[in-house]
Design a protein around this motif. Structure first.
Motif, short mmCIF file in Angstrom:
data_model
loop_
_atom_site.label_atom_id
_atom_site.label_comp_id
_atom_site.label_asym_id
_atom_site.label_seq_id
_atom_site.Cartn_x
_atom_site.Cartn_y
_atom_site.Cartn_z
N ARG A 169 -0.93 2.07 -61.76
CA ARG A 169 0.04 2.60 -62.71
C ARG A 169 -0.48 2.43 -64.12
O ARG A 169 -1.41 1.65 -64.38
N ILE A 170 0.13 3.17 -65.04
CA ILE A 170 -0.16 3.05 -66.46
C ILE A 170 0.78 2.00 -67.05
O ILE A 170 1.95 1.92 -66.69
N GLY A 171 0.26 1.19 -67.96
CA GLY A 171 1.06 0.12 -68.55
C GLY A 171 2.06 0.64 -69.57
O GLY A 171 1.89 1.71 -70.15
N ALA A 172 3.09 -0.15 -69.82
CA ALA A 172 4.11 0.17 -70.82
C ALA A 172 3.81 -0.58 -72.11
O ALA A 172 3.24 -1.67 -72.10
N THR A 173 4.24 0.02 -73.22
CA THR A 173 4.03 -0.64 -74.52
C THR A 173 4.74 -1.98 -74.57
O THR A 173 4.26 -2.92 -75.21
N ASP A 174 5.87 -2.11 -73.87
CA ASP A 174 6.57 -3.40 -73.86
C ASP A 174 5.76 -4.48 -73.15
O ASP A 174 5.93 -5.67 -73.44
N GLU A 175 4.86 -4.08 -72.23
CA GLU A 175 4.00 -5.08 -71.59
C GLU A 175 2.95 -5.60 -72.57
O GLU A 175 2.54 -6.77 -72.48
N MET A 176 2.54 -4.78 -73.50
CA MET A 176 1.68 -5.28 -74.58
C MET A 176 2.45 -6.23 -75.48
O MET A 176 1.93 -7.26 -75.92
N ALA A 177 3.70 -5.90 -75.74
CA ALA A 177 4.54 -6.79 -76.54
C ALA A 177 4.77 -8.12 -75.84
O ALA A 177 4.84 -9.17 -76.49
N ASP A 178 4.88 -8.09 -74.50
CA ASP A 178 4.99 -9.34 -73.74
C ASP A 178 3.78 -10.23 -74.01
O ASP A 178 3.91 -11.45 -74.20
N ALA A 179 2.59 -9.62 -73.99
CA ALA A 179 1.36 -10.39 -74.21
C ALA A 179 1.29 -10.92 -75.63
O ALA A 179 0.85 -12.05 -75.86
N LEU A 180 1.73 -10.10 -76.58
CA LEU A 180 1.76 -10.58 -77.97
C LEU A 180 2.71 -11.77 -78.10
O LEU A 180 2.38 -12.77 -78.75
N GLU A 181 3.87 -11.66 -77.47
CA GLU A 181 4.85 -12.76 -77.54
C GLU A 181 4.24 -14.05 -77.00
O GLU A 181 4.47 -15.13 -77.56
N PHE A 182 3.47 -13.95 -75.93
CA PHE A 182 2.80 -15.14 -75.40
C PHE A 182 1.81 -15.70 -76.41
O PHE A 182 1.81 -16.90 -76.69
N LEU A 183 0.96 -14.84 -76.97
CA LEU A 183 -0.12 -15.33 -77.84
C LEU A 183 0.40 -15.99 -79.12
O LEU A 183 -0.25 -16.90 -79.64
N ILE A 184 1.54 -15.56 -79.61
CA ILE A 184 2.04 -16.16 -80.85
C ILE A 184 3.03 -17.28 -80.57
O ILE A 184 3.48 -17.94 -81.52
N GLY A 185 3.35 -17.51 -79.30
CA GLY A 185 4.40 -18.46 -78.96
C GLY A 185 3.92 -19.86 -78.65
O GLY A 185 2.72 -20.15 -78.65
#
Length: 248
Positions: free
Chosen positions: A212-228
């Motif tokens: 499947r193709i990824g969703a932009t919100d899944e990129m936001a999930d990863a960003l939330e992890f990296l800054i958290g």
């Protein structure tokens, strides 16, 4: 972080993956300043969609003078960011023997020099205020090249190493990481890879283990992890979010 600390800057933050970052950060309680280069219509749409916590500023990250002006505007009107997301990017694809001097400079200046200029402009105040997190948005072509993209691939490969240098020099107060999207559902990706046509979509999905193709919100999930708080011991790293397409 208390409320006065929760400011984030997102370059290219008014459409595509950048808008998903801006949207997520506001939901996390950040005040967000999102930059855009020329697409005022998308900037206005972003303001109407997000409604609360988002400010947009027109700025060209490839121009060091504009970046210096942006940093001063943010400092005086918004404060010191705890998070900087270097997301703005540019593609100008040509066969290598047809890449003009301008094609080369514009892509390198936006994708590689831009994150350098932004970090140089904002990191001193971030350090003085106690630190924070910088996330550079890379590309899988930083590791595996593609045809007709020598300028883009080179810029993103350079960004990977810039990330490591920044992580070393800004530690321990500022963490710096590189977030790398795979095939994410944006207008640019749909057009570039012709995903509306079944044969092209099927060929693309056959390369992705998750099919499947990824969703932009899944990129936001990863960003939330990296800054958290869950990533406080993560710096100088690359995080690839691609459904397993590139296992590096």
């Amino acid at each position: 972080m208390n409320s006065s600390d929760r400011l984030a800057i997102v370059t290219g933050g008014t459409k595509g993956i950048g808008l998903a970052f801006s949207r997520r950060l506001t939901r996390m309680g950040f005040r967000v300043v999102a930059t855009y280069r020329s697409d005022e219509e998308s900037a206005n749409l972003a303001l109407r969609e997000v409604e609360k916590g988002l400010s947009v500023v027109r700025s060209n990250v490839s121009d060091p003078d504009e970046v210096a002006g942006l940093a001063e505007l943010v400092r005086t009107e918004h404060g010191v960011p705890r998070v900087l997301v270097n997301n703005a990017g540019l593609n100008i694809d040509r066969p290598v023997l047809e890449i003009s001097d301008s094609d080369w400079r514009r892509v390198l200046d936006t994708n590689l020099s831009g994150p350098f200029y932004m970090t140089r402009a904002f990191a001193p105040a971030m350090l003085e205020a106690g630190g924070g997190s910088i996330v550079n948005i890379g590309a899988t072509t930083a590791i595996r090249p593609r045809l007709n993209g020598a300028n883009y691939c080179s810029s993103k490969a350079g960004l990977l190493h810039l990330t490591k240098c920044l992580a070393m020099e800004l530690a321990p107060s500022i963490r710096v990481n590189c977030l790398i999207p795979g095939m994410i559902d944006t207008e640019e990706m749909r057009t570039r890879y012709r995903v509306a046509e079944p044969e092209y979509r099927d060929a693309l999905l056959s390369e992705i283990p998750q099919r499947r193709i990824g969703a932009t919100d899944e990129m936001a999930d990863a960003l939330e992890f990296l800054i958290g708080d869950g990533a406080t011991y993560v710096t100088g790293q690359k995080l690839i979010v691609d459904g397993g397409q590139f296992m590096w």
